[in-house]
Motif scaffolding. Structure first.
Motif, short mmCIF file in Angstrom:
data_model
loop_
_atom_site.label_atom_id
_atom_site.label_comp_id
_atom_site.label_asym_id
_atom_site.label_seq_id
_atom_site.Cartn_x
_atom_site.Cartn_y
_atom_site.Cartn_z
N TYR A 1 0.61 -1.36 0.17
CA TYR A 1 -0.06 0.00 0.01
C TYR A 1 0.99 1.18 0.09
N ILE B 1 -9.33 -2.53 5.25
CA ILE B 1 -8.48 -1.54 4.31
C ILE B 1 -8.36 -0.05 5.14
N THR C 1 -8.03 -0.26 -3.70
CA THR C 1 -7.35 -1.62 -3.58
C THR C 1 -7.97 -2.57 -4.65
N ILE D 1 -18.45 -4.71 -3.39
CA ILE D 1 -17.15 -4.71 -4.31
C ILE D 1 -17.32 -3.63 -5.35
N VAL E 1 -7.62 -6.51 -4.86
CA VAL E 1 -7.47 -7.98 -4.11
C VAL E 1 -7.22 -8.92 -5.38
N GLY F 1 -6.67 3.08 3.00
CA GLY F 1 -7.38 2.76 1.94
C GLY F 1 -8.88 3.16 2.23
N SER G 1 -12.78 1.76 1.71
CA SER G 1 -13.44 0.35 1.53
C SER G 1 -14.44 0.41 0.61
N VAL H 1 -11.62 -11.31 0.72
CA VAL H 1 -12.08 -10.17 0.42
C VAL H 1 -12.91 -9.19 1.68
N VAL I 1 -12.78 -1.29 -3.25
CA VAL I 1 -12.05 -2.32 -3.23
C VAL I 1 -12.63 -3.10 -4.75
N THR J 1 -10.57 -7.77 3.82
CA THR J 1 -10.13 -6.44 3.07
C THR J 1 -10.95 -5.33 3.11
N ILE J 2 -12.14 -5.43 2.87
CA ILE J 2 -13.29 -4.56 2.97
C ILE J 2 -13.21 -3.93 4.28
#
Length: 166
Positions: free
Chosen positions: A55, A122, A64, A164, A66, A127, A129, A115, A132, A118-119
């Motif tokens: 990052y 992040i 971001t 997403i 993935v 990041g 969210s 995933v 993503v 990450t959401i």
């Protein structure tokens, strides 16, 4: 002679300008995306279900990507593709369990867990969210499609597939 000097100065300018455009980034490796109790319950999950996060440190609320590696669901390792580096975005390289040690849908569950992680996480890295994106090569493309098109996979981890960005 002047043309050669001008060409060399122009090439130097382009090289310096390109180098100045590179984004300062950090890579953190082998982050577990399942909760600790799940990692401790299964040695193969603990080994394979990790991600690397690359990052930017000088960007705010970045997008971001993935990234799921290919390998026919039987081989491969997490990676941060060179083509995605230094673009002002975060890249999350995901490792997942492989066949024949596990059968379908375990690798799809792993993709959804990564995933969802990450959401949910992040923003801790700077990041956004809501930005993503999910992608991959070969088997990674299959995993991307499965979790993006069938909402039940992400729902298992408390995330709506509509979160997403792409």
């Amino acid at each position: 002679m002047k043309n050669i000097q001008l060409l060399l100065v122009l090439m130097l300018f382009v090289a310096l300008h390109s180098a100045a455009q590179e984004t300062a980034c950090i890579t953190e490796q082998n982050i577990h995306y399942y909760p600790e109790d799940v990692n401790q319950s299964d040695a193969y999950i603990n080994e394979r279900c990790v991600l690397d996060i690359y990052y930017p440190t000088d960007e705010e609320t970045f997008g971001t990507i993935v990234w799921f590696h290919g390998g026919g669901l039987t081989q491969g390792q997490k990676e941060i593709p060179e083509a995605l580096k230094n673009k002002g975005v975060c890249v999350v390289g995901v490792s997942y369990r492989l066949h024949p040690k596990v059968k379908s849908p375990k690798y799809v569950e792993d993709a959804a867990a990564a995933v969802a992680w990450t959401i949910k996480n992040i923003e801790d890295y700077g990041g956004d969210s809501t930005l993503v994106f999910v992608s991959g090569h070969s088997a990674g493309g299959y995993l991307t499609s499965m979790i993006g098109l069938d909402k039940r996979w992400l729902a298992e981890f408390g995330v709506d597939a509509n979160q997403i960005a792409g």
